[in-house]
Design a protein around this motif. Structure first.
Motif, PDB file in Angstrom:
ATOM      1  N   SER A  25       3.959   5.927  -5.457  1.00  0.00           N
ATOM      2  CA  SER A  25       2.869   6.721  -4.994  1.00  0.00           C
ATOM      3  C   SER A  25       1.715   5.595  -5.149  1.00  0.00           C
ATOM      4  CB  SER A  25       2.614   7.658  -6.096  1.00  0.00           C
ATOM      5  OG  SER A  25       2.827   7.192  -7.392  1.00  0.00           O
ATOM      6  N   ASP A  26       0.552   5.724  -4.634  1.00  0.00           N
ATOM      7  CA  ASP A  26      -0.592   4.712  -4.803  1.00  0.00           C
ATOM      8  C   ASP A  26      -0.343   3.212  -4.191  1.00  0.00           C
ATOM      9  OD1 ASP A  26      -2.123   7.010  -5.895  1.00  0.00           O
ATOM     10  OD2 ASP A  26      -1.411   6.320  -7.872  1.00  0.00           O
ATOM     11  N   GLU A  27       0.847   2.705  -3.610  1.00  0.00           N
ATOM     12  CA  GLU A  27       0.878   1.684  -2.997  1.00  0.00           C
ATOM     13  C   GLU A  27       0.031   1.556  -1.818  1.00  0.00           C
ATOM     14  OE1 GLU A  27       4.943  -0.658  -0.847  1.00  0.00           O
ATOM     15  OE2 GLU A  27       4.825   1.455  -0.857  1.00  0.00           O
ATOM     16  N   GLN A  28      -0.512   0.284  -1.799  1.00  0.00           N
ATOM     17  CA  GLN A  28      -1.497  -0.175  -0.863  1.00  0.00           C
ATOM     18  C   GLN A  28      -0.382  -0.852  -0.073  1.00  0.00           C
ATOM     19  OE1 GLN A  28      -5.077  -1.808  -1.745  1.00  0.00           O
ATOM     20  NE2 GLN A  28      -5.585  -0.322  -3.309  1.00  0.00           N
ATOM     21  N   VAL A  29      -0.496  -0.466   1.290  1.00  0.00           N
ATOM     22  CA  VAL A  29       0.391  -1.549   2.323  1.00  0.00           C
ATOM     23  C   VAL A  29      -0.552  -2.155   3.190  1.00  0.00           C
ATOM     24  CG1 VAL A  29       2.100  -1.553   3.999  1.00  0.00           C
ATOM     25  CG2 VAL A  29       2.484   0.152   2.239  1.00  0.00           C
ATOM     26  N   HIS A  30      -0.548  -3.475   3.109  1.00  0.00           N
ATOM     27  CA  HIS A  30      -1.249  -4.213   4.099  1.00  0.00           C
ATOM     28  C   HIS A  30      -0.503  -5.065   4.943  1.00  0.00           C
ATOM     29  CE1 HIS A  30      -4.933  -3.782   2.046  1.00  0.00           C
ATOM     30  NE2 HIS A  30      -4.552  -3.742   0.947  1.00  0.00           N
TER      31      HIS A  30
END
Length: 923
Positions: A401-406
């Motif tokens: 949860s709340d992981e930002q994937v770039h």
């Protein structure tokens, strides 16, 4: 070489080249030596053996054996050289084979294969910590060298790069042997000393030799050696030592830092190409956050993370670095974390680690193989540590949860060029662009390619870069074995895949330019994979950053990954079967295009999606054709792909290529068969539109004869209509009338409107050339009615244009202009480029006759240029004469100004001019 092909010969390349007979159970020693005394013949055997059974094209062999500048009868020289090699091989001459794709040799370089196997074993065993086995395996691999690789062939163009590759392989084994020997306390000091002397700028070697000196109690000498290395790097390369070298130096001085040490980038490698991503990440990590840098192998995830970490340290932020690459699922990740942050390993280790990580940036590198294991630990740290920012590099997301994937992709073209130029010192130019494109603008590939410029010029590298996985063996820095080469980076990713996913990846490699799910289901499925499993396998590959999916839901591979997959496909012995399924799918695609053409000879122009799909799939069609004509040895299938899409090759301006393909295919098609007739029909069309009118007539006559014998009325009607057009091009109007009459009669009897309208139109053209204007107009009107009744817009453009000419020739200039503008609107609406160009030519004659010479010049210039661009010459005599008259009148009236107007209009886009014309007409 297919898995079922047993080699007839063995070669030794780790020393002077030797050709041997295979000796069962003696690999890599081989059997009796075959005397190949001439160096060039021996070099040919080596070059082909290094291709591992794959055919090598003549131009590549000529370049590699004689170089780019020696071009005196190269093909004849190559054949003579092959003959000499066959003579030297004696009873084993069949090992040298000639295929449409080039020469191949059924041979393997057994000592090289054994050395590569030894290095692969070393890499695998190293991860287990079994240093004794690493030492023994590396030592056994090094015993395969008999001296300088290919020392008897020096001066032959390809040998220098191969020697470097083989020396790099030897050096990797020497490094593994030396590192393991130091850990085990073996006597490796003297050999490390020799190697460090031979490679004074190789940091890993010099570092190992310094450690050996220190362990022998010679710490001062060890530090002197490292100081000397620092000085040489600065003086000769203008760089600082790598972080690993600095760490050794600090350890020898007793500077054991209590805080986590991060391998920061130094001036040895300027950071180029990810400025936007770096700035964004530095902004994000100022607050508690979980960011995953996602991307495929070689895309530069670790390097970007290191640069972000370095900048964070400069800004005063504590940084901890946890590298997961050496770890396995069975390893204790909590203990690894504790070691990285300096936490106690007893008690609540996670809690203590979280306490030490307060306010820190934690970089977790290379997480793709341990996603399931590391995700819970990261999740726990997020809630226990205060103000913790976590930056993860991985080929797979953590799905927390709340992981930002770039997601990181290839570098932009300008950044890729800048990176290569920075690393190589080269100037930007076409050769640099070629190199960067060939390695998919991947930072790892660019770094490795730039390293090759120490031995090859930029142009030489560009000429050879298609063999990217073989050429780019290792770089100047070795931040980890899986980054030592493009192949090693891809091997790492490949090993993490489940067997069925590996199978899907290698089978996808046959697609050029990507594929749809439906296409993948037809080609990937089979031999252990069910059709309904393909979608899930593709989803896994997308998730692992090995396959991309665009907005049109097409799946594609970077060319580097595709080449790797093709190698895996060959190694698995599946190439023939999977490429065969791919070719069969292309045959189905061609039939799909033909279905629309059969509904109406020009239906595709009113179905833009049909034409668009064929344009998108064109790389696949071309790949299938190349394979069938080459390694697939199935030229008969080529006509099944090419012939049904004759209209497509015409509109794509590929008539010359299509003619070559069809000719190759015809040689295998039996006389009098429907397949041969279909190929001849397409060949006649491509030949006629390429300007080969006499040849097109001969082809068309054979085609018509076959269809008559077969009783195929539809095929016969098409063939007759083709002969009508060809006869017009040859200015044989009476023959055109005869063929048109038979085609029209047959077209009416089988209700084939496209052919019937075409025959009537061609009869009108023939009559017009003979001076029968009234009868010609009747034919054009009847053709227009036939095509209108079948809703054939393109036919109405053709007949309408001829009726406009009839109006003009009858002196009805305004009627001719109105009709021609109406025809142009229809042609534009269906994307009929040739119809537009025909219309511009007619309109130019009308405008010149009306005194509007400036507009006439612009129309003529644009029409002529675009005809040349698409290879569609005008061949109707009275139309050519009318255009010549218009030019003469314009130049007579305008003088030199005519040429100035023509020059200014020469690059005017067709659509711009057409828009201007139709808007003016509307007012």
């Amino acid at each position: 070489m297919r898995a079922t092909d047993h080699p007839l010969l063995e070669l030794h390349v780790l020393g002077p080249a030797e050709v041997l007979l295979p000796a069962p159970g003696a690999e890599p020693a081989g059997g009796a030596v075959v005397a190949v005394r001439q160096p060039l013949a021996r070099a040919l055997a080596v070059r082909l053996a290094l291709a591992r059974g794959k055919a090598v094209a003549d131009d590549i062999l000529i370049r590699d054996l004689w170089g780019d500048d020696d071009a005196a009868r190269p093909t004849a020289r190559l054949r003579v050289l092959a003959s000499r090699l066959r003579g030297a091989l004696g009873n084993h001459a069949p090992a040298l084979q000639r295929t449409p794709a080039g020469f191949s040799l059924r041979a393997i370089p057994t000592d090289l294969v054994a050395a590569e196997r030894a290095l692969a074993t070393v890499d695998a065993v190293r991860r287990t910590g079994d240093q004794a086995r690493v030492f023994a395996t590396a030592a056994a691999g090094l015993e395969l060298w008999r001296g300088e690789p290919l020392s008897d062939l020096e001066g032959i163009p390809f040998v220098a790069s191969e020697q470097q590759r083989l020396q790099s392989l030897q050096l990797e084994l020497q490094l593994a042997w030396g590192e393991a020997g130091l850990v085990l306390g073996r006597q490796v000091d003297a050999e490390l000393e020799r190697l460090a002397t031979a490679h004074p700028l190789h940091e890993r070697l010099v570092g190992l030799s310094a450690l050996a000196l220190a362990r022998a109690g010679r710490q001062a000498e060890a530090l002197d050696r490292l100081r000397g290395l620092r000085h040489r790097l600065a003086e000769e390369l203008g760089i600082d030592p790598a972080p690993e070298t600095v760490a050794i130096e600090d350890d020898l001085r007793g500077l054991h830092l209590s805080t986590p040490r991060v391998p920061l980038p130094t001036a040895a490698s300027n950071f180029v190409g990810r400025d936007h991503e770096q700035s964004m990440l530095l902004r994000e990590i100022h607050r508690p956050v979980l960011i995953t840098l996602l991307g495929g192998p070689g895309v530069g995830k670790t390097r970007l993370a290191r640069e972000v970490a370095a900048q964070a340290v400069v800004q005063g932020r504590p940084v901890a670095w946890l590298d997961l690459a050496p770890l396995h699922a069975s390893d204790n990740l909590v203990a690894a974390l504790a070691a990285a942050v300096g936490a106690e390993s007893n008690g609540d280790t996670v809690a203590h680690s979280a306490e030490l990580l307060a306010g820190t940036l934690l970089v977790v590198d290379n997480a793709e193989h341990l996603v399931d294991e590391i995700a819970p630990l990261i999740d726990s740290l997020r809630f226990k540590a205060v103000d913790l920012s976590i930056l993860v590099t991985s080929q797979r997301p953590l799905r927390l949860s709340d992981e930002q994937v770039h997601r990181l992709g290839p570098l932009p073209a300008a950044a890729a060029t800048a990176l290569f130029c920075d690393r190589s010192g080269a100037s930007a130019g076409p050769a640099v662009e070629t190199i960067c494109t060939a390695v998919d603008r991947l930072p790892l590939g660019i770094e490795l390619a730039a390293g090759m410029t120490r031995t090859l010029s930029v142009q030489q590298l560009a000429d050879r870069i298609d063999h990217r996985l073989q050429l780019l063996i290792r770089g100047r820095r070795d931040p980890g074995i899986r980054h030592a080469s493009l192949r090693a980076a891809l091997d790492w990713s490949h090993e993490l895949l489940e067997p069925s996913v590996r199978t899907a990846l290698r089978r996808l490699s046959v697609f050029a330019g990507g594929c749809t799910l439906e296409a993948a289901e037809q080609v990937v499925a089979g031999d252990g994979i069910q059709v309904d499993e393909v979608a899930e396998l593709l989803a896994v590959l997308v998730d692992r950053s090995l396959v991309t999916m665009d907005d049109d839901e097409r799946f594609s591979l970077l060319e580097t990954i595709r080449e790797y997959g093709r190698g895996q496909l060959r190694a698995a012995g599946e190439e023939s079967a999977v490429r065969g399924r791919h070719a069969a799918w292309c045959v189905g695609l061609a039939k799909f295009g033909e279905q629309y053409a059969r509904l109406n000879q020009r239906f595709s122009l009113r179905e833009p999606e049909v034409a668009r799909r064929l344009r998108i799939e064109e790389p696949n069609l071309l790949a299938a054709v190349d394979w069938c004509l080459g390694e697939g040895n199935d030229p008969g299938r080529v006509s099944e792909i090419v012939a049904p899409l004759s209209w497509h090759w015409y509109y794509r301006g590929m008539m010359t290529q299509a003619r070559g393909w069809l000719r190759s295919s015809l040689a295998t098609l039996a006389s009098g068969t429907p397949e041969r007739a279909a190929a001849l029909t397409a060949l006649a069309v491509q030949t006629r539109f390429s300007g080969g009118y006499a040849e097109a007539r001969d082809i068309g006559l054979e085609c018509v004869a076959i269809y008559r014998a077969l009783g195929d009325s539809r095929g016969l009607a098409v063939g007759l209509q083709g002969l009508t057009l060809t006869s017009l091009a040859l200015q044989d109007e009476y023959a055109a009338l005869n063929y048109a009459h038979e085609a029209e009669t047959l077209g009416r009897s089988i209700n084939f409107a496209a052919v019937r309208g075409g025959a009537l139109n061609c009869a009108g053209l023939a009559l017009r050339q003979l001076g029968y204007q009234r009868e010609a107009r009747q034919m054009f009107e009847e053709a227009y009615d036939v095509w209108s009744g079948s809703q054939d817009d393109q036919g109405m453009v053709i007949a309408g244009g001829n009726l406009s000419i009839a109006d003009f020739q009858a002196g009805q200039v305004e009627a001719a202009r109105r009709r021609q503008l109406h025809v142009l609107r229809i042609a534009r609406s269906i994307g009929y480029t040739v119809g537009i160009l025909d219309g511009l030519g007619v309109l130019a004659s009308i405008e010149a006759a009306s005194g509007r010479y400036e507009l006439a010049v612009r129309l003529l210039t644009v029409a002529e240029r675009h005809r040349a661009d698409i290879g569609a010459p005008l061949f109707i005599p009275d139309e050519l004469a009318a255009m010549a008259t218009a030019w003469t009148a314009a130049r007579s009236s305008l003088g030199p100004e005519a040429d100035r107007i023509a020059d200014s209009a020469r690059h005017l886009p067709l659509n711009t001019l057409l828009t201007e014309l139709l808007q003016d007409a509307a007012h």
